[in-house]
Write a protein that holds these residues in place. Structure first.
Motif, PDB file in Angstrom:
ATOM      1  N   ILE A  54     -20.599   2.266  -8.989  1.00  0.00           N
ATOM      2  CA  ILE A  54     -21.121   1.713 -10.350  1.00  0.00           C
ATOM      3  C   ILE A  54     -20.255   1.952 -11.462  1.00  0.00           C
ATOM      4  O   ILE A  54     -20.184   3.551 -11.789  1.00  0.00           O
ATOM      5  N   GLY A  55     -19.574   1.297 -12.168  1.00  0.00           N
ATOM      6  CA  GLY A  55     -18.944   1.580 -13.392  1.00  0.00           C
ATOM      7  C   GLY A  55     -17.639   1.313 -13.566  1.00  0.00           C
ATOM      8  O   GLY A  55     -17.015   0.452 -14.435  1.00  0.00           O
ATOM      9  N   PRO A  56     -16.645   1.693 -12.314  1.00  0.00           N
ATOM     10  CA  PRO A  56     -15.468   1.451 -12.526  1.00  0.00           C
ATOM     11  C   PRO A  56     -15.028   0.141 -11.940  1.00  0.00           C
ATOM     12  O   PRO A  56     -15.873  -0.470 -11.450  1.00  0.00           O
ATOM     13  N   PRO A  57     -13.907  -0.226 -12.230  1.00  0.00           N
ATOM     14  CA  PRO A  57     -13.537  -1.463 -11.149  1.00  0.00           C
ATOM     15  C   PRO A  57     -13.652  -1.380  -9.917  1.00  0.00           C
ATOM     16  O   PRO A  57     -13.411  -0.147  -9.197  1.00  0.00           O
ATOM     17  N   LYS A 112     -22.619  -4.535 -35.966  1.00  0.00           N
ATOM     18  CA  LYS A 112     -21.997  -5.591 -34.923  1.00  0.00           C
ATOM     19  C   LYS A 112     -22.297  -4.906 -33.685  1.00  0.00           C
ATOM     20  O   LYS A 112     -21.972  -3.767 -33.497  1.00  0.00           O
ATOM     21  N   VAL A 113     -22.595  -5.695 -32.536  1.00  0.00           N
ATOM     22  CA  VAL A 113     -22.736  -5.156 -31.256  1.00  0.00           C
ATOM     23  C   VAL A 113     -21.976  -5.689 -30.107  1.00  0.00           C
ATOM     24  O   VAL A 113     -22.111  -7.133 -30.204  1.00  0.00           O
ATOM     25  N   GLY A 114     -21.310  -5.142 -29.397  1.00  0.00           N
ATOM     26  CA  GLY A 114     -20.451  -5.823 -28.378  1.00  0.00           C
ATOM     27  C   GLY A 114     -20.565  -5.065 -26.912  1.00  0.00           C
ATOM     28  O   GLY A 114     -21.211  -4.168 -27.004  1.00  0.00           O
ATOM     29  N   VAL A 115     -20.324  -6.021 -26.230  1.00  0.00           N
ATOM     30  CA  VAL A 115     -20.133  -5.313 -24.505  1.00  0.00           C
ATOM     31  C   VAL A 115     -18.609  -5.168 -24.379  1.00  0.00           C
ATOM     32  O   VAL A 115     -17.964  -6.110 -24.500  1.00  0.00           O
ATOM     33  N   ALA A 116     -18.314  -3.857 -23.993  1.00  0.00           N
ATOM     34  CA  ALA A 116     -16.888  -3.693 -23.402  1.00  0.00           C
ATOM     35  C   ALA A 116     -17.253  -3.093 -21.858  1.00  0.00           C
ATOM     36  O   ALA A 116     -17.438  -1.880 -22.003  1.00  0.00           O
ATOM     37  N   THR A 117     -16.843  -4.067 -20.884  1.00  0.00           N
ATOM     38  CA  THR A 117     -17.303  -3.586 -19.505  1.00  0.00           C
ATOM     39  C   THR A 117     -15.945  -3.568 -18.669  1.00  0.00           C
ATOM     40  O   THR A 117     -15.037  -4.394 -19.151  1.00  0.00           O
ATOM     41  N   LYS A 150     -10.869   0.177 -18.598  1.00  0.00           N
ATOM     42  CA  LYS A 150     -11.892   0.433 -19.785  1.00  0.00           C
ATOM     43  C   LYS A 150     -11.554   0.620 -21.244  1.00  0.00           C
ATOM     44  O   LYS A 150     -11.653  -0.193 -22.147  1.00  0.00           O
ATOM     45  N   GLU A 151     -10.310   1.149 -21.289  1.00  0.00           N
ATOM     46  CA  GLU A 151      -9.686   1.393 -22.609  1.00  0.00           C
ATOM     47  C   GLU A 151      -9.126  -0.130 -23.096  1.00  0.00           C
ATOM     48  O   GLU A 151      -9.448  -0.218 -24.487  1.00  0.00           O
ATOM     49  N   ARG A 175     -18.010   8.569 -16.485  1.00  0.00           N
ATOM     50  CA  ARG A 175     -16.835   9.233 -17.137  1.00  0.00           C
ATOM     51  C   ARG A 175     -15.884   8.118 -17.700  1.00  0.00           C
ATOM     52  O   ARG A 175     -14.981   8.428 -18.563  1.00  0.00           O
ATOM     53  N   PHE A 176     -15.609   7.183 -16.935  1.00  0.00           N
ATOM     54  CA  PHE A 176     -14.661   6.082 -17.172  1.00  0.00           C
ATOM     55  C   PHE A 176     -14.972   5.844 -18.734  1.00  0.00           C
ATOM     56  O   PHE A 176     -14.130   5.174 -19.565  1.00  0.00           O
TER      57      PHE A 176
END
Length: 227
Positions: A54-57, A112-117, A150-151, A175-176
């Motif tokens: 859950i989390g990383p590619p 401003k609210v965004g999703v960075a996934t 993620k970056e 951590r990602f």
């Protein structure tokens, strides 16, 4: 970690991770991954904690939990995506308590609210569209051949929002997220729900930690509506 006074992470742009931060996608991810691994001859008794997926590619997750090479893990990705698509319904990834209210409060306060996934963008768009969430000002995920890390998602999200790193903060659970935020120059607030996750976020250098939407709202300088 920095201090955690009320409002000390108030920013004009707030970026959220999706999996494990906004929505509890863990059970759905692990179910599809377990099906994929077992159907390809892997024993679940011999792999690591599936929660690490859950989390990383997903290719990175398979490499970590099943100790696979990149090529071996990449060979499972198509089957995993197909399994997730067919096995998962909106009720399988509920929004965490208070998160919808928090997003609404931030927007009402002028942020401003965004999703960075790290989830593929089309998948994130499809899943978020099924959830009872306020609208986002940006929704950025990975795109094969375009964005991989993620970056890169964080940088692209800031671009869409028209925000500088100094004006933003990222909320994430792995951590990602911390590493991706820090690579771009953002602080990262870590949301944890067990001790293992807390240790991971501390070791990654999270700038603050919390467990609930109410605690997160306090750090961001907003108040949640009374439920």
């Amino acid at each position: 970690m920095d201090d955690t006074e009320t409002g000390c992470f108030a920013r004009s742009a707030v970026l959220f991770d999706f999996d494990g931060t906004i929505a509890d996608t863990g059970p759905a991810v692990m179910r599809a991954a377990a099906y994929t691994l077992t159907s390809h001859g892997y024993s679940l008794d011999e792999v690591g904690n599936l929660q690490l997926l859950i989390g990383p590619p997903i290719v990175d997750g398979f490499m970590e939990v099943a100790h696979l090479s990149h090529d071996e893990a990449a060979g499972l990705v198509g089957a995993y995506r197909e399994a997730f698509e067919h096995m998962t319904r909106p009720e399988d990834y509920p929004v965490f308590p208070g998160m919808a209210e928090l997003i609404a409060a931030l927007s009402a306060a002028g942020a401003k609210v965004g999703v960075a996934t790290s989830r593929l963008q089309h998948s994130a768009e499809k899943m978020i569209a099924t959830l009872d969430l306020p609208p986002f000002d940006a929704l950025v995920g990975r795109i094969d051949g375009v964005r991989h890390t993620k970056e890169e998602s964080v940088r692209a999200c800031l671009e869409v929002l028209g925000a500088r790193p100094a004006e933003a903060v990222l909320i994430g659970d792995r951590r990602f997220d911390v590493e991706g935020a820090h690579a771009v120059g953002l602080p990262c607030i870590g949301v944890f729900r067990d001790e293992e996750a807390r240790r991971e976020l501390i070791e990654a250098g999270a700038d603050a930690l919390c467990t609930t939407a109410e605690e997160l709202a306090s750090l961001l300088g907003v108040r949640l509506s009374v439920q």
